[in-house]
Design an enzyme around this catalytic site. Sequence first.
Site, short mmCIF file in Angstrom:
data_model
loop_
_atom_site.label_atom_id
_atom_site.label_comp_id
_atom_site.label_asym_id
_atom_site.label_seq_id
_atom_site.Cartn_x
_atom_site.Cartn_y
_atom_site.Cartn_z
N ASP A 274 0.87 -1.19 0.00
CA ASP A 274 0.00 0.00 0.00
C ASP A 274 0.90 1.23 0.00
OD1 ASP A 274 -3.28 0.26 0.83
OD2 ASP A 274 -2.08 2.10 0.93
N ASN B 243 -12.94 -0.75 -8.60
CA ASN B 243 -14.03 -0.21 -9.43
C ASN B 243 -13.64 1.09 -10.13
OD1 ASN B 243 -16.27 -1.93 -9.34
ND2 ASN B 243 -16.75 -1.29 -7.24
N ARG C 142 -24.31 -13.34 -4.53
CA ARG C 142 -25.41 -12.52 -3.98
C ARG C 142 -26.75 -13.04 -4.48
NH1 ARG C 142 -22.15 -6.78 -4.85
NH2 ARG C 142 -21.50 -6.55 -2.69
N HIS D 245 -20.03 -5.05 -14.37
CA HIS D 245 -20.27 -4.96 -12.93
C HIS D 245 -20.89 -3.59 -12.62
CE1 HIS D 245 -19.81 -5.84 -8.76
NE2 HIS D 245 -18.94 -4.89 -8.53
O1 TXD Z 1 -16.71 -6.95 -6.66
C1 TXD Z 1 -15.96 -6.02 -6.79
N1 TXD Z 1 -15.17 -5.95 -7.84
C2 TXD Z 1 -15.93 -4.95 -5.78
C3 TXD Z 1 -15.01 -3.86 -5.95
C4 TXD Z 1 -16.77 -5.01 -4.64
C5 TXD Z 1 -16.64 -4.07 -3.65
C6 TXD Z 1 -15.67 -2.99 -3.71
N2 TXD Z 1 -14.95 -2.92 -4.92
C7 TXD Z 1 -13.90 -1.91 -5.10
O2 TXD Z 1 -12.67 -2.40 -4.57
C8 TXD Z 1 -14.09 -0.59 -4.40
O3 TXD Z 1 -14.98 0.21 -5.11
C9 TXD Z 1 -12.67 -0.05 -4.44
O4 TXD Z 1 -12.39 0.53 -5.71
C10 TXD Z 1 -11.80 -1.30 -4.27
C11 TXD Z 1 -11.18 -1.46 -2.89
O5 TXD Z 1 -12.17 -1.48 -1.90
P1 TXD Z 1 -11.76 -1.40 -0.35
O6 TXD Z 1 -13.02 -1.46 0.41
O7 TXD Z 1 -10.67 -2.36 -0.05
O8 TXD Z 1 -11.19 0.10 -0.29
P2 TXD Z 1 -10.20 0.76 0.79
O9 TXD Z 1 -10.42 0.16 2.12
O10 TXD Z 1 -10.32 2.22 0.64
O11 TXD Z 1 -8.76 0.30 0.30
C12 TXD Z 1 -8.17 0.79 -0.84
C13 TXD Z 1 -6.69 0.90 -0.56
C14 TXD Z 1 -6.33 1.91 0.53
O12 TXD Z 1 -5.64 1.28 1.58
C15 TXD Z 1 -5.45 2.93 -0.20
O13 TXD Z 1 -4.40 3.44 0.60
C16 TXD Z 1 -4.91 2.09 -1.33
O14 TXD Z 1 -6.01 1.31 -1.76
N3 TXD Z 1 -4.35 2.87 -2.43
C17 TXD Z 1 -3.30 2.47 -3.15
N4 TXD Z 1 -2.58 1.35 -3.08
C18 TXD Z 1 -1.55 1.23 -3.95
N5 TXD Z 1 -1.24 2.16 -4.85
C19 TXD Z 1 -1.96 3.30 -4.96
N6 TXD Z 1 -1.64 4.23 -5.88
C20 TXD Z 1 -3.04 3.49 -4.07
N7 TXD Z 1 -3.94 4.48 -3.89
C21 TXD Z 1 -4.74 4.10 -2.88
#
Ligand code: TXD
Length: 321
Positions: A34, A121, A152, A176
């Site tokens: 991360d 997403n 689901r 999706h």
């Molecule tokens: O079925 C599906 N495909 C989905 C997708 C179902 C539910 C949620 N879905 C999507 O997954 C949601 O809309 C988000 O786009 C992602 C991730 O969901 P999450 O709930 O894990 O989001 P968080 O908790 O905000 O975590 C995202 C992390 C966070 O720790 C940021 O610091 C990190 O992403 N982040 C990065 N990591 C690496 N590199 C970069 N550039 C970066 N930017 C943010």
Amino acid sequence: MNRKKIALIGGGQIGGVLAQLIAQKALGDVVLFDIVEDMPQGKTLDVAEASRIDQFDVSLKGTNDYKDIAGSDIVIVTAGLPRKPGMSRDDLLTTNAQIMKQVAEGVKENAPNAIVIIISNPLDAMVTLFQKVSGFPHNKVIGQAGVLDSSRFSTFIAWELDLSVKDVNAMVLGGHGDTMVPLTRYANVNGVPVMEMLEKKYGDAAKAKEVMDAMVNRTKMAGGEVVKLLKTGSAFYSPAAAAIQMTESILKDEKRLLPSCVYLDKEYGAGGYYVGVPAVLGENGVERIVEVTLDDEESAAFQNSLNAVRSLVADMERLGF
Ligand code: TXD
């Protein structure tokens, strides 16, 4: 050592559950990346400290350095923002496309042979972008949506029919988003059509259709339903479970037929787009795409969903990605 290595890009809600599930199932060593300092290190330390209780020997490493993902067999990407109440998945396009571009560059440079599962997403666009930027073969870049959407749908069917979800087989195709296509005609309980069971339950075909339509709509809106209740963030247990099922099928070469966001050229008349259809997942990633026979109504719904994906990808290209 021939343990598998799994890199998780994004150590947020889904990334954390992924790390825990991989450890509990001992699927391989985990690297959790991360950009937030210390957080992935803290999460992996926390999961590792349950190793005595859960009886696993895999190693877990949190990192802010892409070099640590070198040699990964699988990379699962959750980096990006989740939805807030009232937002559509597509509202995340600009922010998450910027993030996905960086991620694709990092993975390309450090884990060029990995099979990649994208979760971020708006899913269909993010998978498209990752493949474009990385140049990875299409069979090695896959999106997770269908396994979750189908789970689901199956859950709602099991609740409605008051029987075990283990015997429910129901699949959701398409993008999706709100246009996804739950296949009602193929939905069955150990081979018995769900529609037939609903007709027997209600003794009335119109009522059975109404109940099925309600389950279809709830499936389409299921992500938003969770977002609305959580208020901060979106679903994370079930998306992680879905990606683990895909990962297991690939790592163990199970060749399961799972609805996945895969690249379609001639299949389904898609003409070069990533969209959700049943695919056989094995050691080579996407090994085969299965074309389901669709009737006129199903086919129109699938084309409508494909058009939504096309316009999302066009929006992304207009933004310069
Ligand atoms: O079925 C599906 N495909 C989905 C997708 C179902 C539910 C949620 N879905 C999507 O997954 C949601 O809309 C988000 O786009 C992602 C991730 O969901 P999450 O709930 O894990 O989001 P968080 O908790 O905000 O975590 C995202 C992390 C966070 O720790 C940021 O610091 C990190 O992403 N982040 C990065 N990591 C690496 N590199 C970069 N550039 C970066 N930017 C943010």
